[in-house]
Design a protein around this motif. Structure first.
Motif, short mmCIF file in Angstrom:
data_model
loop_
_atom_site.label_atom_id
_atom_site.label_comp_id
_atom_site.label_asym_id
_atom_site.label_seq_id
_atom_site.Cartn_x
_atom_site.Cartn_y
_atom_site.Cartn_z
N VAL A 1 0.88 -1.16 0.00
CA VAL A 1 0.00 0.00 0.00
C VAL A 1 0.92 1.22 0.00
CG1 VAL A 1 -1.83 1.23 1.19
CG2 VAL A 1 -1.70 -1.26 1.36
N SER A 2 0.84 1.99 -1.06
CA SER A 2 1.84 3.03 -1.24
C SER A 2 1.18 4.40 -1.35
CB SER A 2 2.61 2.71 -2.53
OG SER A 2 3.78 3.48 -2.59
N GLY A 3 1.81 5.39 -0.75
CA GLY A 3 1.22 6.73 -0.75
C GLY A 3 2.12 7.76 -1.39
N GLY A 4 1.49 8.75 -1.98
CA GLY A 4 2.22 9.84 -2.61
C GLY A 4 1.96 11.16 -1.91
N ALA B 1 -2.53 -1.45 5.17
CA ALA B 1 -1.48 -2.45 4.93
C ALA B 1 -1.53 -3.53 6.01
CB ALA B 1 -0.10 -1.79 4.90
N ALA B 2 -1.73 -3.11 7.26
CA ALA B 2 -1.78 -4.08 8.36
C ALA B 2 -2.96 -5.02 8.18
CB ALA B 2 -1.85 -3.35 9.70
N ALA C 1 6.15 4.32 -0.35
CA ALA C 1 5.92 5.75 -0.55
C ALA C 1 6.65 6.22 -1.81
CB ALA C 1 6.41 6.54 0.65
N THR C 2 6.19 7.34 -2.34
CA THR C 2 6.91 7.97 -3.45
C THR C 2 7.99 8.88 -2.87
OG1 THR C 2 5.52 9.93 -3.48
CG2 THR C 2 4.79 8.06 -4.81
N TYR D 1 -0.50 -3.86 -5.83
CA TYR D 1 0.08 -2.56 -5.48
C TYR D 1 -1.06 -1.55 -5.44
CZ TYR D 1 3.50 1.25 -5.43
OH TYR D 1 4.27 2.33 -5.08
N ILE D 2 -1.29 -0.98 -4.28
CA ILE D 2 -2.36 0.01 -4.15
C ILE D 2 -1.72 1.39 -4.07
CG2 ILE D 2 -4.40 0.71 -2.86
CD1 ILE D 2 -4.59 -2.11 -1.74
N ALA D 3 -1.90 2.18 -5.10
CA ALA D 3 -1.27 3.50 -5.20
C ALA D 3 -2.25 4.56 -4.74
CB ALA D 3 -0.84 3.76 -6.64
#
Lengths: 341, 289
Positions: free
Chosen positions: A225-228, A244-245, A253-254, A281-283
């Motif tokens: 799980v990724s954040g920008g 994510a947990a 992260a970006t 991948y969750i953006a």
């Protein structure tokens, strides 16, 4: 004209193992060597390197140039540069690859400068191809194409070194696939002459060091799980940790999110961070610059959550949710909990 | 002879804030649309250099930058924050230099200054190569300390630096002269000082003076420290074969603009039913759960 061999500089981890990035480069180097009909050689410098040498039996390496000495671990620029340079001067490699780590990025430019040869940093792809210099009326066969995003990621450049050897490149960890062979080979061992090292190489002394054990394993995560920057602030970014947990994944992260202080740098995904290939991948709030996409576009499934329907990330996403990420993430958590049993 | 400290700084296009107009319709970069800024890591380097100067009596801090004439603003900006003076390396023969040719030019300029310490940022945001610092150190036969995060101690003989590594920190010490590349995690640069801003706001290069409407002759007679030195390829005695495209072993074979291959993407709204459907799709296909 016979072509010379491909060399990979192997760096050691704190635990005395060959670093993943070096094993990945050996995997790529082996394929390039097959394509060019040359051999793969490795350089390994450290102390008590026996175990590390054994790790190198699965890459069809022809020869390992090694040195085992107290002065060579932990890594310091000058002793390593001196020995690697001497190997290159004797062996004249066609191609030399280094990890784009704090070691490789310290060492490779120093050697490129001494040998006056070209070096390309942070390549995202390496290929073999020809080049026709129309002005000079010359054609170069089988050059190394060093491909990387450039100019803030707005373009992709293919860099070549037509005249100088070795053709040098650095590559980040995770960019090349780790692909050891199942069959073992016994590389020749070539000891490097340690009498090359003098007091000149000893001017920099390591007084003290604190190296943490590896904390996150983004490369191994099935779900990321990724954040920008679009997450807005550190508190909102915390939502991603919860998601994510719940999903049993890791947070990424970006660079923009890391620069803004939302997340630690060790979780940065992209050209100057880690390259990942998770199942999902969750953006979240990520516009999707080329540098970021270079680090995640091989993910099996991509979900983009973004309030901008035209964000470049959406073009490579399998699912796109248009809306406010801060409202959407809690709903995903809610529906996941509801339906997952 | 006084103790000399050099800071290498670069003016870069602000690639971190690329707007929609940064790309032209033909896919090339519209450089004009990007603001020119002080490379962020170089500001950290300036701060560390200012701290080093404060600890050494009679030390002098000079900025060197290579670029077009307008890059003189980087030198002024540094003077507002405490640098003593600066040198602008500008020459059309430098154009097209890769990192090797760039490091050659900078090393030649540094040789004329005979510094004991050189500070620069780890990398510049327009290239992200981190190569120029180590390449200069090699050319000068200086030891290098890369990824510097904190200046622990310095005197006229040696320097002690804390380095930032991927998984930790390392304290190293070297005798001088030495080159230090400073990481973005180092202390941010102090802001402009009002007094220094007043003192140096009229600092100009010779090229800039020619374009000024107002006559600076009298002022510069009284204040020779306002003249920012400009050096071309001849002033630093460079070998033409080592400059620009000729001196650059790397060539750009081609530039591709980014073409996104559109996937068959399922688009969902933010309605609850849509999100629920997506979660169920994912569970069903065993992507999650």
């Amino acid at each position: 004209m016979k072509m010379n061999n491909i060399f990979v500089y192997c760096e050691l981890t704190e635990e005395g193992k060959v670093a993943d990035v070096s094993l990945e480069l050996l995997s790529k180097g082996r394929k390039l060597a097959e394509q060019l009909g040359v051999k793969l050689e490795a350089i390994l410098l450290g102390k008590d390197i026996k175990e590390a040498v054994n790790q190198l039996s699965y890459f069809n390496i022809y020869k390992i140039h090694c040195a085992d000495d107290d002065r060579l671990f932990p890594y310091r620029t000058l002793p390593h540069a001196k020995l690697v340079q001497s190997v290159f001067e004797n062996e004249k490699p066609e191609i030399a690859l280094f990890g784009a780590s704090s070691v490789g990025r310290d060492l490779a430019p120093r050697i490129a400068s001494a040998l006056r040869c070209g070096l390309t940093a942070d390549c995202t792809s390496l290929e073999i191809g020809d080049y026709e210099d129309k002005k000079a009326g010359k054609t170069y066969k089988n050059l190394l194409y060093q491909i990387r995003p450039a100019f803030g990621g707005n373009i992709i450049a293919t860099i070549i070194n037509p005249e100088t050897r070795p053709q040098m490149a650095t590559v980040r960890e995770g960019v090349m696939k780790l692909d050891p062979l199942t069959s073992l080979n016994q590389p020749q061992i070539q000891e490097i002459d340690l009498s090359l090292l003098t007091s000149v190489e000893e001017v920099v002394r390591i007084i003290d060091r604190h190296i943490d054990p590896p904390k996150v394993n983004l490369k191994g995560a099935q779900i990321i799980v990724s954040g920008g920057y679009g997450m807005g602030n550190k508190e909102n970014f915390g939502l991603l940790r919860t998601l994510a947990a719940v999903l049993g994944g890791e947070v990424g992260a970006t660079r923009a999110a890391v620069d803004a202080g939302f997340c630690d740098q060790e979780r940065q995904i992209g050209q100057t961070g880690v390259t990942v290939r998770p199942k999902l991948y969750i953006a979240c709030g990520i516009s999707g610059s080329i540098q970021h996409r270079a680090g995640m576009d091989q993910s099996a499934k991509i979900i983009s959550i973004n309030n901008d329907a035209n964000a470049p990330i959406n073009a490579i996403a399998d699912y796109t949710i248009i809306g406010d990420v801060v409202q959407i993430v809690p709903k995903i958590i809610q529906y996941y909990k509801q339906h997952s049993k | 002879m006084s103790f000399k400290i050099i800071v290498l700084a670069k003016q870069v296009p602000d690639t971190r804030n690329v707007g929609k107009d940064a790309m032209k319709e033909d896919g090339t970069v519209n450089r004009g649309a990007l603001a020119a800024i002080f490379n962020p890591d170089d500001l950290n380097a300036l701060e560390m250099a200012l701290e080093a100067r404060a600890r050494i009596p009679d030390a002098e801090l000079s900025i060197i930058t290579m670029g077009p004439p307008r890059a003189a603003s980087i030198i002024r900006e540094s003077m507002y924050r405490g640098a003593n003076n600066g040198y602008l390396l500008t020459d059309s023969r430098f154009a097209g230099s890769d990192t090797l040719a760039t490091s050659y030019v900078l090393a030649k300029a540094i040789e004329t200054c005979q510094p004991s310490l050189i500070f620069c940022g780890v990398q510049a945001i327009d290239g992200d190569t981190a190569q120029v610092g180590p390449q200069i150190a090699e050319k000068l036969h200086f030891p290098q300390i890369t990824y510097a995060e904190k200046l622990e101690s310095v005197d006229t003989k040696k320097i002690r630096i804390r380095r930032r590594l991927e998984r930790g920190v390392e304290m190293v010490e070297t005798s001088l002269p030495a080159l230090i590349t400073v990481h973005s995690s180092a202390k941010p640069c102090r802001s402009r000082h009002a007094k220094l801003l007043m003192k140096y706001k009229h600092a100009r290069t010779a090229t800039e003076l020619q374009e000024e409407k107002r006559d600076y002759t009298e002022l510069f007679k009284k204040r020779p420290d306002l003249l920012i030195q400009e050096w071309n390829a001849d002033a630093i005695q460079t070998d033409m074969a080592c400059l620009g495209l000729n001196g650059s072993p790397t060539k750009v074979k081609k530039i591709d603009s980014i073409v996104l291959t559109q996937k068959e993407s399922k688009v969902f709204s933010n309605a609850d039913t849509d999100i629920e459907q997506l979660v169920m799709d994912l569970l069903e296909s065993r992507v999650i759960g």
